[in-house]
Design a protein around this motif. Structure first.
Motif, PDB file in Angstrom:
ATOM      1  N   ILE A   6    -133.503 110.982  39.403  1.00  0.00           N
ATOM      2  CA  ILE A   6    -134.507 110.956  38.339  1.00  0.00           C
ATOM      3  C   ILE A   6    -135.853 110.624  38.974  1.00  0.00           C
ATOM      4  CG2 ILE A   6    -135.248 109.835  36.195  1.00  0.00           C
ATOM      5  CD1 ILE A   6    -132.250 109.148  35.725  1.00  0.00           C
ATOM      6  N   ASP A   8    -139.309 109.622  38.082  1.00  0.00           N
ATOM      7  CA  ASP A   8    -140.043 109.013  36.971  1.00  0.00           C
ATOM      8  C   ASP A   8    -141.554 109.083  37.187  1.00  0.00           C
ATOM      9  OD1 ASP A   8    -137.975 107.706  35.263  1.00  0.00           O
ATOM     10  OD2 ASP A   8    -137.541 106.557  37.084  1.00  0.00           O
ATOM     11  N   VAL A  28    -132.594 104.515  28.761  1.00  0.00           N
ATOM     12  CA  VAL A  28    -132.292 105.167  30.035  1.00  0.00           C
ATOM     13  C   VAL A  28    -131.924 104.131  31.092  1.00  0.00           C
ATOM     14  CG1 VAL A  28    -133.278 106.532  31.932  1.00  0.00           C
ATOM     15  CG2 VAL A  28    -133.658 107.222  29.556  1.00  0.00           C
ATOM     16  N   ARG A  44    -133.152 106.563  40.949  1.00  0.00           N
ATOM     17  CA  ARG A  44    -134.445 106.795  40.299  1.00  0.00           C
ATOM     18  C   ARG A  44    -135.552 106.601  41.315  1.00  0.00           C
ATOM     19  NH1 ARG A  44    -134.691 103.809  34.538  1.00  0.00           N
ATOM     20  NH2 ARG A  44    -136.426 105.266  34.281  1.00  0.00           N
ATOM     21  N   ILE A  75    -135.354 115.723  36.307  1.00  0.00           N
ATOM     22  CA  ILE A  75    -133.971 115.296  36.515  1.00  0.00           C
ATOM     23  C   ILE A  75    -133.239 116.337  37.359  1.00  0.00           C
ATOM     24  CG2 ILE A  75    -131.864 114.472  35.391  1.00  0.00           C
ATOM     25  CD1 ILE A  75    -134.576 113.020  34.517  1.00  0.00           C
ATOM     26  N   TYR A  87    -136.005 112.509  29.381  1.00  0.00           N
ATOM     27  CA  TYR A  87    -134.862 111.878  30.029  1.00  0.00           C
ATOM     28  C   TYR A  87    -133.560 112.428  29.464  1.00  0.00           C
ATOM     29  CZ  TYR A  87    -137.993 108.562  32.229  1.00  0.00           C
ATOM     30  OH  TYR A  87    -138.967 108.004  33.008  1.00  0.00           O
TER      31      TYR A  87
END
Length: 106
Positions: A6, A8, A28, A44, A75, A87
Motif C-alpha cells: 500500500i 499511502d 485500514v 505500507r 494498492i 483503500y
C-alpha cells in the motif's frame, strides 16, 4: 504467498493521530494489523517517511507523474496495481488473502 503493498499519501502516521481521526484510515490500519497478526504479508509505504520506495517503484513513480498525488493510495497485489485512489475494503482484503469476508473477527 500473497503480498499486498500500500503506497499511502504523506501522513504523520497511519492516519489515526491528530485532532480528528479519519475513520477510513483507522479501519485500514486495524485491518492491516489484523491480517499481519495472522501472517499476511502487507507492507505500507507512507510518502512522508518512505519517499525512496516511491522513487524506486517504477509503476508508482510513473502513475504519480502522470496523474499526480491524488492517485494515492495505490494498492499492489502480488506486484500488480489492483486499486487506486481508495483503500481496500475489508471484503477485498479477505478475497485477496483467501478468506471469506466476515469470517475473521478483528
Amino acid at each position: 504467498m500473497t503480498t499486498i503493498h500500500i503506497f499511502d499519501p504523506a501522513m504523520c502516521c497511519s492516519g489515526t493521530c491528530g485532532p480528528r481521526v479519519d475513520p477510513e484510515l483507522a479501519r485500514v490500519a486495524a485491518s492491516v494489523h489484523m491480517w499481519q497478526e495472522r501472517g499476511a504479508h502487507i507492507k505500507r509505504f507512507n510518502l512522508a517517511d518512505h519517499s525512496e520506495a516511491f522513487l524506486e517503484n517504477e509503476t508508482v513513480h510513473t502513475l504519480m507523474q502522470e496523474k499526480g498525488p491524488g492517485i494515492l493510495p495505490i494498492i499492489f497485489l502480488n506486484g500488480e496495481v489492483v486499486k487506486e485512489r481508495m483503500y481496500p475494503t475489508d471484503a477485498e482484503f479477505a478475497e485477496w488473502l483467501g478468506a471469506k469476508a466476515g469470517s475473521l473477527q478483528k
